[in-house]
Design a protein around this motif. Structure first.
Motif, PDB file in Angstrom:
ATOM      1  N   GLY A 196      26.509 -41.552 -30.161  1.00 12.78           N
ATOM      2  CA  GLY A 196      25.527 -40.781 -29.404  1.00 12.78           C
ATOM      3  C   GLY A 196      26.123 -39.537 -28.771  1.00 12.78           C
ATOM      4  O   GLY A 196      27.309 -39.485 -28.447  1.00 12.78           O
ATOM      5  N   THR A 197      25.279 -38.531 -28.595  1.00 11.97           N
ATOM      6  CA  THR A 197      25.689 -37.296 -27.927  1.00 11.97           C
ATOM      7  C   THR A 197      25.049 -37.160 -26.552  1.00 11.97           C
ATOM      8  O   THR A 197      25.517 -36.383 -25.736  1.00 11.97           O
ATOM      9  N   GLY A 198      23.970 -37.891 -26.322  1.00  9.63           N
ATOM     10  CA  GLY A 198      23.286 -37.809 -25.035  1.00  9.63           C
ATOM     11  C   GLY A 198      22.455 -36.554 -24.853  1.00  9.63           C
ATOM     12  O   GLY A 198      22.103 -36.211 -23.731  1.00  9.63           O
ATOM     13  N   ILE A 199      22.131 -35.876 -25.951  1.00 10.58           N
ATOM     14  CA  ILE A 199      21.322 -34.659 -25.851  1.00 10.58           C
ATOM     15  C   ILE A 199      20.111 -34.748 -26.776  1.00 10.58           C
ATOM     16  O   ILE A 199      20.069 -35.565 -27.688  1.00 10.58           O
ATOM     17  N   ALA A 200      19.138 -33.905 -26.514  1.00  7.02           N
ATOM     18  CA  ALA A 200      17.989 -33.712 -27.397  1.00  7.02           C
ATOM     19  C   ALA A 200      17.855 -32.217 -27.621  1.00  7.02           C
ATOM     20  O   ALA A 200      18.049 -31.426 -26.692  1.00  7.02           O
ATOM     21  N   ALA A 201      17.577 -31.830 -28.861  1.00  7.80           N
ATOM     22  CA  ALA A 201      17.449 -30.414 -29.203  1.00  7.80           C
ATOM     23  C   ALA A 201      16.051 -30.152 -29.735  1.00  7.80           C
ATOM     24  O   ALA A 201      15.524 -30.930 -30.531  1.00  7.80           O
ATOM     25  N   ASP A 202      15.450 -29.069 -29.291  1.00  7.72           N
ATOM     26  CA  ASP A 202      14.129 -28.659 -29.764  1.00  7.72           C
ATOM     27  C   ASP A 202      14.337 -27.700 -30.933  1.00  7.72           C
ATOM     28  O   ASP A 202      14.563 -26.511 -30.742  1.00  7.72           O
ATOM     29  N   ILE A 203      14.289 -28.247 -32.143  1.00  6.31           N
ATOM     30  CA  ILE A 203      14.502 -27.441 -33.344  1.00  6.31           C
ATOM     31  C   ILE A 203      13.135 -26.984 -33.838  1.00  6.31           C
ATOM     32  O   ILE A 203      12.287 -27.809 -34.185  1.00  6.31           O
ATOM     33  N   PRO A 204      12.908 -25.673 -33.864  1.00  7.29           N
ATOM     34  CA  PRO A 204      11.585 -25.151 -34.248  1.00  7.29           C
ATOM     35  C   PRO A 204      11.237 -25.464 -35.704  1.00  7.29           C
ATOM     36  O   PRO A 204      12.121 -25.666 -36.540  1.00  7.29           O
ATOM     37  N   MET A 258      13.344 -14.602 -36.256  1.00 11.93           N
ATOM     38  CA  MET A 258      14.655 -15.193 -36.067  1.00 11.93           C
ATOM     39  C   MET A 258      14.749 -15.740 -34.640  1.00 11.93           C
ATOM     40  O   MET A 258      14.396 -15.063 -33.693  1.00 11.93           O
ATOM     41  N   ILE A 259      15.228 -16.979 -34.512  1.00  9.64           N
ATOM     42  CA  ILE A 259      15.369 -17.554 -33.172  1.00  9.64           C
ATOM     43  C   ILE A 259      16.684 -17.100 -32.554  1.00  9.64           C
ATOM     44  O   ILE A 259      17.673 -16.906 -33.234  1.00  9.64           O
ATOM     45  N   LYS A 260      16.658 -16.935 -31.254  1.00 10.45           N
ATOM     46  CA  LYS A 260      17.865 -16.537 -30.536  1.00 10.45           C
ATOM     47  C   LYS A 260      18.357 -17.654 -29.643  1.00 10.45           C
ATOM     48  O   LYS A 260      19.497 -17.646 -29.229  1.00 10.45           O
ATOM     49  N   GLN A 261      17.481 -18.605 -29.337  1.00  9.58           N
ATOM     50  CA  GLN A 261      17.858 -19.709 -28.464  1.00  9.58           C
ATOM     51  C   GLN A 261      17.286 -21.010 -29.009  1.00  9.58           C
ATOM     52  O   GLN A 261      16.208 -21.027 -29.589  1.00  9.58           O
ATOM     53  N   ILE A 262      18.031 -22.088 -28.791  1.00 12.06           N
ATOM     54  CA  ILE A 262      17.544 -23.428 -29.092  1.00 12.06           C
ATOM     55  C   ILE A 262      17.532 -24.179 -27.772  1.00 12.06           C
ATOM     56  O   ILE A 262      18.530 -24.197 -27.057  1.00 12.06           O
ATOM     57  N   ARG A 263      16.399 -24.773 -27.448  1.00 12.93           N
ATOM     58  CA  ARG A 263      16.321 -25.533 -26.197  1.00 12.93           C
ATOM     59  C   ARG A 263      17.022 -26.868 -26.379  1.00 12.93           C
ATOM     60  O   ARG A 263      16.742 -27.600 -27.313  1.00 12.93           O
ATOM     61  N   ILE A 264      17.956 -27.162 -25.476  1.00 15.40           N
ATOM     62  CA  ILE A 264      18.724 -28.403 -25.516  1.00 15.40           C
ATOM     63  C   ILE A 264      18.655 -29.042 -24.132  1.00 15.40           C
ATOM     64  O   ILE A 264      18.830 -28.361 -23.126  1.00 15.40           O
ATOM     65  N   ALA A 265      18.394 -30.346 -24.110  1.00 19.58           N
ATOM     66  CA  ALA A 265      18.300 -31.057 -22.834  1.00 19.58           C
ATOM     67  C   ALA A 265      19.240 -32.253 -22.839  1.00 19.58           C
ATOM     68  O   ALA A 265      19.442 -32.892 -23.864  1.00 19.58           O
ATOM     69  N   LYS A 266      19.813 -32.526 -21.681  1.00 14.51           N
ATOM     70  CA  LYS A 266      20.614 -33.743 -21.513  1.00 14.51           C
ATOM     71  C   LYS A 266      19.649 -34.909 -21.333  1.00 14.51           C
ATOM     72  O   LYS A 266      18.756 -34.849 -20.497  1.00 14.51           O
ATOM     73  N   ILE A 267      19.834 -35.959 -22.123  1.00 16.77           N
ATOM     74  CA  ILE A 267      19.066 -37.185 -21.907  1.00 16.77           C
ATOM     75  C   ILE A 267      19.966 -38.266 -21.307  1.00 16.77           C
ATOM     76  O   ILE A 267      19.517 -39.356 -21.018  1.00 16.77           O
ATOM     77  N   ASP A 268      21.230 -37.922 -21.138  1.00 19.07           N
ATOM     78  CA  ASP A 268      22.207 -38.764 -20.449  1.00 19.07           C
ATOM     79  C   ASP A 268      22.952 -37.849 -19.483  1.00 19.07           C
ATOM     80  O   ASP A 268      23.415 -36.778 -19.876  1.00 19.07           O
ATOM     81  N   LYS A 269      23.056 -38.250 -18.229  1.00 20.82           N
ATOM     82  CA  LYS A 269      23.668 -37.380 -17.214  1.00 20.82           C
ATOM     83  C   LYS A 269      25.119 -37.020 -17.525  1.00 20.82           C
ATOM     84  O   LYS A 269      25.627 -36.011 -17.061  1.00 20.82           O
TER      85      LYS A 269
END
Length: 88
Positions: free
Chosen positions: A46-54, A1-12
């Motif tokens: 757009g949301t300006g984010i990228a999510a690392d979905i396993p 089970m994942i506890k965290q999802i990595r999310i990055a801003k691609i727009d400031k």
């Protein structure tokens, strides 16, 4: 089970997703641009984010309103599932 999802801003100016309540099952996304979508029209915002979905997991975008039939139908038709490597 994942506890965290990595999310990055691609727009400031992007706002990172948050939970309104600690026991919420999902996160609230925020638009980082103004877009006017009339009636039962469909648009891309757009949301300006990228999510690392396993692998083995999926990100779903759902209507917040149970009475928003147009939005629910549009989301269903567009297949709003984010797979690994997707930009939201």
């Amino acid at each position: 089970m994942i506890k965290q999802i990595r999310i990055a801003k691609i727009d400031k100016n992007a706002i990172l997703p948050t939970r309104k309540h600690q026991d919420d099952a999902g996160l609230d996304l925020f638009a980082n641009e103004f877009t006017r979508i009339e009636g039962c029209e469909v648009g891309i915002v757009g949301t300006g984010i990228a999510a690392d979905i396993p692998k083995g997991f999926v990100g779903l975008i759902l209507s917040k309103s149970r009475s928003d039939f147009c939005l629910a139908a549009a989301l269903s038709m567009l297949g709003t599932r984010a797979k690994s490597g997707s930009k939201l």
